[in-house]
Motif scaffolding. Sequence first.
Motif, PDB file in Angstrom:
ATOM      1  N   VAL A 119      30.620 -60.716  73.553  1.00 49.77           N
ATOM      2  CA  VAL A 119      30.433 -61.787  72.582  1.00 49.77           C
ATOM      3  C   VAL A 119      29.317 -61.390  71.620  1.00 49.77           C
ATOM      4  N   LYS A 120      29.603 -61.480  70.338  1.00 51.95           N
ATOM      5  CA  LYS A 120      28.631 -61.121  69.304  1.00 51.95           C
ATOM      6  C   LYS A 120      27.906 -62.373  68.820  1.00 51.95           C
ATOM      7  N   ILE A 121      26.575 -62.281  68.760  1.00 51.17           N
ATOM      8  CA  ILE A 121      25.769 -63.375  68.230  1.00 51.17           C
ATOM      9  C   ILE A 121      25.099 -62.899  66.941  1.00 51.17           C
ATOM     10  N   LEU A 122      25.510 -63.471  65.826  1.00 55.17           N
ATOM     11  CA  LEU A 122      24.897 -63.124  64.547  1.00 55.17           C
ATOM     12  C   LEU A 122      23.557 -63.832  64.412  1.00 55.17           C
ATOM     13  N   VAL A 123      22.610 -63.146  63.784  1.00 58.91           N
ATOM     14  CA  VAL A 123      21.313 -63.724  63.461  1.00 58.91           C
ATOM     15  C   VAL A 123      21.108 -63.546  61.965  1.00 58.91           C
ATOM     16  N   THR A 124      20.583 -64.586  61.321  1.00 58.75           N
ATOM     17  CA  THR A 124      20.557 -64.614  59.859  1.00 58.75           C
ATOM     18  C   THR A 124      19.378 -63.879  59.238  1.00 58.75           C
ATOM     19  N   ILE A 125      18.495 -63.316  60.069  1.00 62.05           N
ATOM     20  CA  ILE A 125      17.274 -62.670  59.562  1.00 62.05           C
ATOM     21  C   ILE A 125      17.130 -61.285  60.180  1.00 62.05           C
ATOM     22  N   PRO A 126      16.232 -60.457  59.620  1.00 61.61           N
ATOM     23  CA  PRO A 126      15.951 -59.167  60.254  1.00 61.61           C
ATOM     24  C   PRO A 126      15.267 -59.376  61.600  1.00 61.61           C
ATOM     25  N   PRO A 127      15.170 -58.321  62.411  1.00 62.80           N
ATOM     26  CA  PRO A 127      14.509 -58.442  63.715  1.00 62.80           C
ATOM     27  C   PRO A 127      13.064 -58.910  63.593  1.00 62.80           C
ATOM     28  N   GLY A 128      12.647 -59.747  64.564  1.00 60.49           N
ATOM     29  CA  GLY A 128      11.240 -60.122  64.642  1.00 60.49           C
ATOM     30  C   GLY A 128      10.923 -61.583  64.453  1.00 60.49           C
ATOM     31  N   MET A 137      22.244 -64.634  79.132  1.00 58.29           N
ATOM     32  CA  MET A 137      23.652 -65.021  79.267  1.00 58.29           C
ATOM     33  C   MET A 137      24.495 -63.854  79.768  1.00 58.29           C
ATOM     34  N   SER A 138      24.134 -62.650  79.381  1.00 54.24           N
ATOM     35  CA  SER A 138      24.838 -61.475  79.899  1.00 54.24           C
ATOM     36  C   SER A 138      24.683 -61.393  81.411  1.00 54.24           C
ATOM     37  N   GLU A 139      23.518 -61.790  81.899  1.00 54.22           N
ATOM     38  CA  GLU A 139      23.265 -61.753  83.346  1.00 54.22           C
ATOM     39  C   GLU A 139      23.970 -62.890  84.077  1.00 54.22           C
ATOM     40  N   THR A 140      23.939 -64.093  83.519  1.00 61.53           N
ATOM     41  CA  THR A 140      24.460 -65.251  84.241  1.00 61.53           C
ATOM     42  C   THR A 140      25.976 -65.403  84.130  1.00 61.53           C
ATOM     43  N   ILE A 141      26.525 -65.048  82.972  1.00 59.86           N
ATOM     44  CA  ILE A 141      27.971 -65.200  82.778  1.00 59.86           C
ATOM     45  C   ILE A 141      28.725 -63.969  83.248  1.00 59.86           C
ATOM     46  N   SER A 166      29.311 -61.196  81.378  1.00 54.38           N
ATOM     47  CA  SER A 166      29.935 -60.452  80.282  1.00 54.38           C
ATOM     48  C   SER A 166      28.865 -60.207  79.228  1.00 54.38           C
ATOM     49  N   SER A 167      29.037 -59.188  78.434  1.00 52.54           N
ATOM     50  CA  SER A 167      27.999 -58.787  77.491  1.00 52.54           C
ATOM     51  C   SER A 167      27.904 -59.734  76.298  1.00 52.54           C
ATOM     52  N   PHE A 168      26.684 -60.190  76.010  1.00 50.34           N
ATOM     53  CA  PHE A 168      26.374 -60.911  74.777  1.00 50.34           C
ATOM     54  C   PHE A 168      25.386 -60.030  74.023  1.00 50.34           C
ATOM     55  N   PHE A 169      25.660 -59.754  72.762  1.00 49.74           N
ATOM     56  CA  PHE A 169      24.772 -58.872  72.005  1.00 49.74           C
ATOM     57  C   PHE A 169      24.488 -59.459  70.627  1.00 49.74           C
ATOM     58  N   VAL A 170      23.351 -59.070  70.061  1.00 55.64           N
ATOM     59  CA  VAL A 170      22.876 -59.612  68.790  1.00 55.64           C
ATOM     60  C   VAL A 170      23.157 -58.637  67.662  1.00 55.64           C
ATOM     61  N   GLU A 171      23.621 -59.181  66.550  1.00 49.48           N
ATOM     62  CA  GLU A 171      23.789 -58.395  65.321  1.00 49.48           C
ATOM     63  C   GLU A 171      23.044 -59.106  64.203  1.00 49.48           C
ATOM     64  N   ASN A 172      22.025 -58.445  63.650  1.00 49.23           N
ATOM     65  CA  ASN A 172      21.281 -59.021  62.531  1.00 49.23           C
ATOM     66  C   ASN A 172      22.073 -58.832  61.245  1.00 49.23           C
ATOM     67  N   ARG A 173      22.388 -59.942  60.609  1.00 43.93           N
ATOM     68  CA  ARG A 173      23.143 -59.881  59.361  1.00 43.93           C
ATOM     69  C   ARG A 173      22.436 -60.775  58.348  1.00 43.93           C
ATOM     70  N   SER A 174      21.392 -60.238  57.734  1.00 44.00           N
ATOM     71  CA  SER A 174      20.586 -61.020  56.804  1.00 44.00           C
ATOM     72  C   SER A 174      21.193 -60.967  55.407  1.00 44.00           C
ATOM     73  N   VAL A 207      23.805 -72.513  78.173  1.00 41.26           N
ATOM     74  CA  VAL A 207      22.571 -72.417  77.399  1.00 41.26           C
ATOM     75  C   VAL A 207      21.535 -73.402  77.932  1.00 41.26           C
ATOM     76  N   GLN A 208      21.945 -74.626  78.170  1.00 42.04           N
ATOM     77  CA  GLN A 208      20.989 -75.635  78.594  1.00 42.04           C
ATOM     78  C   GLN A 208      20.478 -75.375  80.014  1.00 42.04           C
ATOM     79  N   LYS A 209      21.319 -74.802  80.848  1.00 38.99           N
ATOM     80  CA  LYS A 209      20.864 -74.415  82.183  1.00 38.99           C
ATOM     81  C   LYS A 209      19.788 -73.327  82.080  1.00 38.99           C
ATOM     82  N   ILE A 210      20.007 -72.371  81.194  1.00 36.95           N
ATOM     83  CA  ILE A 210      19.029 -71.300  80.986  1.00 36.95           C
ATOM     84  C   ILE A 210      17.714 -71.864  80.442  1.00 36.95           C
TER      85      ILE A 210
END
Length: 321
Positions: free
Chosen positions: A30-39, A53-57, A59-67, A269-272
């Motif tokens: 699962v890809k998670i877009l982020v609207t800003i650069p890293p940091g 979420m990768s640990e609890t579910i 399956s891999s969840f990864f971040v892609e910065n797309r500013s 998410v809320q459990k985490i």
Amino acid sequence: MKSIRFGLVALALALLSGHAVAQSYPTHPVKILVTIPPGGAPDIAARLLAQRMSETIGSSFFVENRSGANGNVAADAIAKGDPDGYTLIVAADSLLTINPHVYPSLPYDPLKDLLPVSSIASNQFFLSVNPTLPVKTVPELVEYAKKAKPPLPYASGGNGSQHQLGIEMLKQRAGIDLLHVPYRGGAPAGMATVAGETMVVLAGASNAGLLRGGQLRGLATTGTKRSPLFPELPPIADYYPGYDLTIWIGLFAPPATPEPIVTKLRNEVQKILKDQDFQQKLNVTGALEPLILSPQDFSALIKRDYDKYGKLVRDVGVKIQ
């Protein structure tokens, strides 16, 4: 009668199918877009959440910065994306509550084309100055600014950013004039103030290290209460009651994403967020506090801030061409 029975059967099958999809979801990364650069705060929250979420579910969840365009590039991708739960976005409130008011047109409707999954965290800025400025409190800054000729320059993360609107709110309340100097993000704005290009800035998560190291001097927080990260700093509201610039971050999906998938994501998410170890990582890493809201309360928060910032943008006259 037969048509009613057929409709009920079809509805039941659809519900069963949706729940079956949710039970097996996700079957690939699962890809998670982020609207800003890293940091920045949304990036910090997204990376911590993706890792957990990768640990609890399982399956891999990864971040892609797309500013780009204050988050509009990433938001448009979500608005037009497949509603299957495999592309999500973590975004700050400004994407939904400020951008619609400062851009003359958007290729998507933030209130209709971004489906709220869950609130994640809240945050606040820290009213900060270059240490060479001879002020240590908000009243001292206000008094100094009233006498400054030309006006003190303040840095922001860009035209229409919360950095700018927060300072503009202070200017209105305090009756002072400050010169706006926009930069490309909160981190460069903080560094500009350290370098003396500007004298005042609303420092966020990306500038916390500068406050700890003394390169910036914190005067106050923009939220309604003291921050656990810098408990010595009083809220601006102590001097100007009603002042509040509390930032929130949320997880969103494309419109028409099946409700069983949205519910599964929200519950996870809320459990985490309730986990104390995760809460500590949020706070230490990004000065963030968990924000756990019901779907109804999250929607109400979005609408309230949409109206609040709309009025402020009109009062200030901010527009981005």
